[in-house]
Design an enzyme around this catalytic site. Sequence first.
Site, short mmCIF file in Angstrom:
data_model
loop_
_atom_site.label_atom_id
_atom_site.label_comp_id
_atom_site.label_asym_id
_atom_site.label_seq_id
_atom_site.Cartn_x
_atom_site.Cartn_y
_atom_site.Cartn_z
CB SER A 121 -0.96 -0.02 1.19
OG SER A 121 -1.91 1.00 1.10
CG ASP A 172 -15.59 -18.88 -9.94
OD1 ASP A 172 -14.40 -19.17 -10.14
OD2 ASP A 172 -16.38 -19.63 -9.34
CG ASP A 203 -10.28 -18.92 -13.49
OD1 ASP A 203 -11.32 -19.62 -13.55
OD2 ASP A 203 -9.68 -18.71 -12.43
CG ASP A 242 -11.33 -20.97 -7.73
OD1 ASP A 242 -11.95 -20.10 -8.36
OD2 ASP A 242 -10.08 -21.00 -7.65
CB VAL A 271 -11.00 -17.13 -6.93
CG1 VAL A 271 -9.89 -16.10 -7.10
CG2 VAL A 271 -11.07 -17.64 -5.50
CG ASP A 300 -6.27 -2.94 -4.16
OD1 ASP A 300 -7.06 -2.19 -3.56
OD2 ASP A 300 -5.05 -2.97 -3.92
CG HIS A 336 -5.51 -2.12 -0.37
ND1 HIS A 336 -4.71 -1.77 -1.43
CD2 HIS A 336 -5.06 -1.41 0.70
CE1 HIS A 336 -3.82 -0.88 -1.03
NE2 HIS A 336 -4.01 -0.66 0.26
#
Length: 584
Positions: free
Chosen positions: A199, A266, A269, A273, A275, A449, A495
């Site tokens: 950060s 999700d 890709d 999962d 994500v 983020d 983040h």
Amino acid sequence: MKGLLALTTALGAAHASSLVDICTDAYIKAALPAEGTFQGISMVSSSVSTKLHANVTISSTNFFPAATISYCDVTFNYTHIGRNDRVALTYWLPAPADFQNRFLTTGGEAYEINEGSGTSGSLPGGVMYGAVSGLTDGGFNGQSFDDVFLLANGTVDWQNTFMFGYQGIHEMMEIGRELTRSVYNTGQDKLYTYYQSCSEGGREGWSQAQRYGFDYDGIIVGAPAFRFAHQQINHLVPNVVTQTMNYYPPPCELELIVNATIAACDPLDGRADGVIARSDLCKLHFNLTSLIGAPYYCAASSGGSSLGLGFSKRQSMGATPAQNGTVTAEAVELVQTLLAGLKDSQGRQAYLYFQPGADFDDVETTYDSQTDSWGLSIDGNGGEFVARFLNLQDVSSLSSLDNVTYDTIRDWMQMGWTMYEDTLMTHNPDLSALQQAGGKILHFHGEQDPSVPTASSVHYYEAVRKIMFPNETLDTSAAALGEFYRLYLVPGMAHCGTNSEQPNGPFPQTNLAVMIDWVENGVVPVTLNSTVLQGDNEGERQQICAWPLRPLWSNNGTSMNCVFDQASYDTWIYDFDAYKLPLY
């Protein structure tokens, strides 16, 4: 002469000494850098304080695994000659038997120049790898930088600004490295110098790489807040969009859009999962208008803090009613406008925004119980930057965004860029000094983020690639750059931390170990080691692709490959044509 001989003998015995032997005020005073070692700096030896900590249990965090460590906690002050200031330093020293000829520099977060000297801060992550670890208070006496930025309305404390921008971290590293050599009597032995933070600490890391690259062997930067003026003012963009549209969405409506985006993107890709590992494919293939009319419901809330990590500086939320409705066309238009990044009234690109699947913390609206409606809530971080750092008024935020347009935001960004180009912007793409000195950079950023846009890291990487290797192809220049600088976009990561909405996302918890292996053993991190730290897949090991390659799973999500896709790559590339000068 007799005293000098005694000091030499004492320091010469350090390698054979115990932690008890070196962890005394007298020993550290004797090991302080001599007067004149650093121009303009004088040590305050009377301020030295030491405390021994044995067999301390360190809990696992996002940035280092659990461990048991012993260390000497050393604190002392120094002053800039002629300034009559006091800068406080803290160093954790491992036992001589555990010392591995390493020094770790650490940074801070938000407007803090350090993350604190406790076991949950950055310092344990160095000691467990045999490194002396250091932090500085920048001379701020425990206050945040934004609290010491102004001497009075209209009068900037430029010394504090220089200290926060780059000088404080560098002086702490220089003094700490000299102290380390004396304490452990390293002689002519190589002392590896590393940096690790996220950060604001990521921005500080880049300030070191860009100004003092010859001093470092390895620099680890996460989600860096460089282009500081744009980064901070960008938090106000959602407020101006809602105001321009005159549409203030209930938080629950945006929460539904985030969750629906995660569910839809999700599997793009190749692995389902929970994500988002390919937010670029999400941009290319997910039609947000499909959510219009989708129902949402959130129960009433009694209120609480909505403060986020890093650069999300929000106010505490009051009580909110139950939210029940369907996604509107206005909400979808708002999200589409945000995802496209800030454009001025002529349609020129002024900055960028977060990736699909990231939270919309900055869009937060306020409920008015008198009118039973939602209204504008000025982002505290963006509001403070304009009020304090541009208008130079000692106030915490703007009181109004009346008459503020997209062009106003652009002009504020340009103004901040001009004012802080040499201190806080930290976007110089020429890394020649670090490259020539043999230093390495490991740069990572969470793909979701919601505080520092992921694409801001991609934009900087691309600027470095083009400046360092002009007139070369993408493949050739990326390969050359990868010899000393690698960027990794971490699937699902928020983040500088894990993401509760995508808990199965991996996290690169052992970056310092990876960097040490790269620097000291020549093991190139072709992919980055990571571990799922929560969720159903907790403990699973994964590898993260180095940009510009992107992950793609096959065999029903059991095999991951790093691939290049031109259309996906293009979604990350921005030309900031709203400005006459190039914005690196």
